[in-house]
Design an enzyme around this catalytic site. Structure first.
Site, short mmCIF file in Angstrom:
data_model
loop_
_atom_site.label_atom_id
_atom_site.label_comp_id
_atom_site.label_asym_id
_atom_site.label_seq_id
_atom_site.Cartn_x
_atom_site.Cartn_y
_atom_site.Cartn_z
N ASP A 194 11.88 -4.44 -1.72
CA ASP A 194 11.62 -5.56 -1.27
C ASP A 194 11.66 -5.40 0.40
O ASP A 194 12.73 -4.52 0.80
CB ASP A 194 12.47 -6.56 -1.70
CG ASP A 194 11.76 -7.90 -1.38
OD1 ASP A 194 11.44 -8.50 -0.26
OD2 ASP A 194 11.48 -8.70 -2.55
N TYR A 238 -4.84 -14.39 0.88
CA TYR A 238 -4.29 -14.05 -0.43
C TYR A 238 -5.40 -13.89 -1.43
O TYR A 238 -5.06 -12.91 -2.24
CB TYR A 238 -3.33 -15.53 -0.55
CG TYR A 238 -2.73 -15.30 -2.00
CD1 TYR A 238 -1.54 -14.44 -1.96
CD2 TYR A 238 -2.54 -16.18 -3.04
CE1 TYR A 238 -0.72 -14.32 -3.25
CE2 TYR A 238 -2.01 -16.01 -3.89
CZ TYR A 238 -0.73 -15.37 -4.11
OH TYR A 238 -0.14 -15.33 -5.39
#
Ligand code: UDP
Length: 327
Positions: free
Chosen positions: A36, A150
């Site tokens: 991450d 997105y």
């Protein structure tokens, strides 16, 4: 144990879904690497795993070349911003992680001969003209609207994943995730559920966008994670919807949260954001047939658990700007 001797890489591992996946794979005996860059992920979602001998955390942005030493059996690509605030604040990162990030991870899967599952979304259906949404519907997406960063990254992600499957024989899986909720959602990311619960906890009015007649279908996180695991272990390479088909209007949803929290605040109406889908409900016939999966957790039960989670957070979290510290 199912996962003995197997290693899995979870990108977006410190996020809402990624951290629940990390828990599941650890509980099944897999070795887990959570990766991450912590832009929207929160390391606190993984703190309880730090001492586990089968767990590693790699702080890395998967939009850049991804390197993992040794063998790798599975990759789950869950790194992506995923809320309307994110799309406005970090549009370029959103595009990059869905496109360049996916390309890097497919390359890694090819090199390691690993099976890869990518997280797609109901957003690829846009503001759908077919209801409920079946996997064979191609969608109604505005490429240049605020959600386009997105939606189009995720549509590209599906295209490149199928290309690696067809051209390079990589074992690929694609899950189309519908609205999901549960503990570890970000409190102030602008999504309906944390927004409503946060407002109730702060004693503010509940903001419903538009007239609240738009619908969504909310799936509890444990059900979703179970469906994703089944899909990963199946031999089905085309996209599968995973979500809860129980549809509700946003106004009714706000009323449920008001009842749950016992707040004395009222609903106030705000303008509907651009391209906000009017209706959304997964057709889960394919998941039922192929994965023998369907959701089990009722909304009343899931919402109760989620509310308890938000209540347990330190009070100052309620007032934090999710981007205050980092941008
Ligand atoms: N929404 C709302 N008030 C809020 C936040 C969201 O009425 O404070 C609405 C939003 O316009 C949308 C629905 O709730 O119609 C679900 O929004 P969310 O961002 O959770 O998910 P998505 O639109 O991506 O499904």
């Amino acid at each position: 144990m199912e996962g003995k001797g197997k290693k899995v890489l979870i990108t977006g591992g410190a996020g809402f879904l990624g951290s629940h996946l990390a828990d599941l794979f650890i509980s099944k005996g897999f070795k887990v690497i959570a990766m991450d860059n912590l832009i929207t992920g929160d390391i606190r979602n993984l703190e309880h795993l730090f001492k586990h001998p089968d767990f590693e955390f790699h702080h890395h942005d998967v939009s850049k070349f991804v390197s993992v030493p040794g063998e790798l059996n599975y990759i789950l690509h869950f790194a992506s911003p995923a809320s309307p605030i994110d799309y406005l604040k970090i549009p370029i990162q959103t595009l990059k992680v869905g496109s360049l990030g996916t390309h890097n991870l497919l390359g890694l899967a090819l090199a390691k001969k690993a099976r890869i599952l990518v997280a797609s979304t109901s957003e690829i259906y846009g503001d759908p003209l077919v209801h409920p949404q079946t996997e064979d519907y191609w969608g109604n997406v505005n490429p240049i609207g605020p959600r386009g960063v997105y939606d189009e990254a995720k549509r590209f992600q599906e295209a490149i994943t199928m290309a690696y499957h067809r051209f390079h024989d990589v074992e690929t899986r694609i899950v189309r995730i519908f609205n999901t909720y549960g503990p570890r959602m970000r409190l102030n990311d602008g999504r309906a559920l944390p927004a409503f619960i946060g407002q109730a906890l702060r004693g503010e009015d509940i903001t419903v966008f538009g007239d609240g007649s738009q619908t969504r279908s909310f799936c509890y996180v444990a059900d979703l994670i179970d469906g994703i695991y089944r899909l990963l272990m199946s031999d089905y390479a085309e996209p599968v919807n995973i979500g809860n088909p129980q549809e509700i209007t946003i106004k009714e949803f706000a009323e449920e949260i008001i009842k749950l929290t016992g707040t004395s605040q009222k609903i106030v109406y705000k303008p509907l954001p651009a391209d906000d889908p009017k209706q959304r409900q997964p057709d889960i016939g394919l998941a039922k047939k192929t994965l023998n999966w369907e959701p089990k957790v009722e909304r009343t039960e899931g919402l109760k658990i989620t509310y308890e989670y938000f209540k347990s957070l330190p009070a100052e979290e309620l007032f934090k700007d999710p981007y205050g510290k980092k941008f």
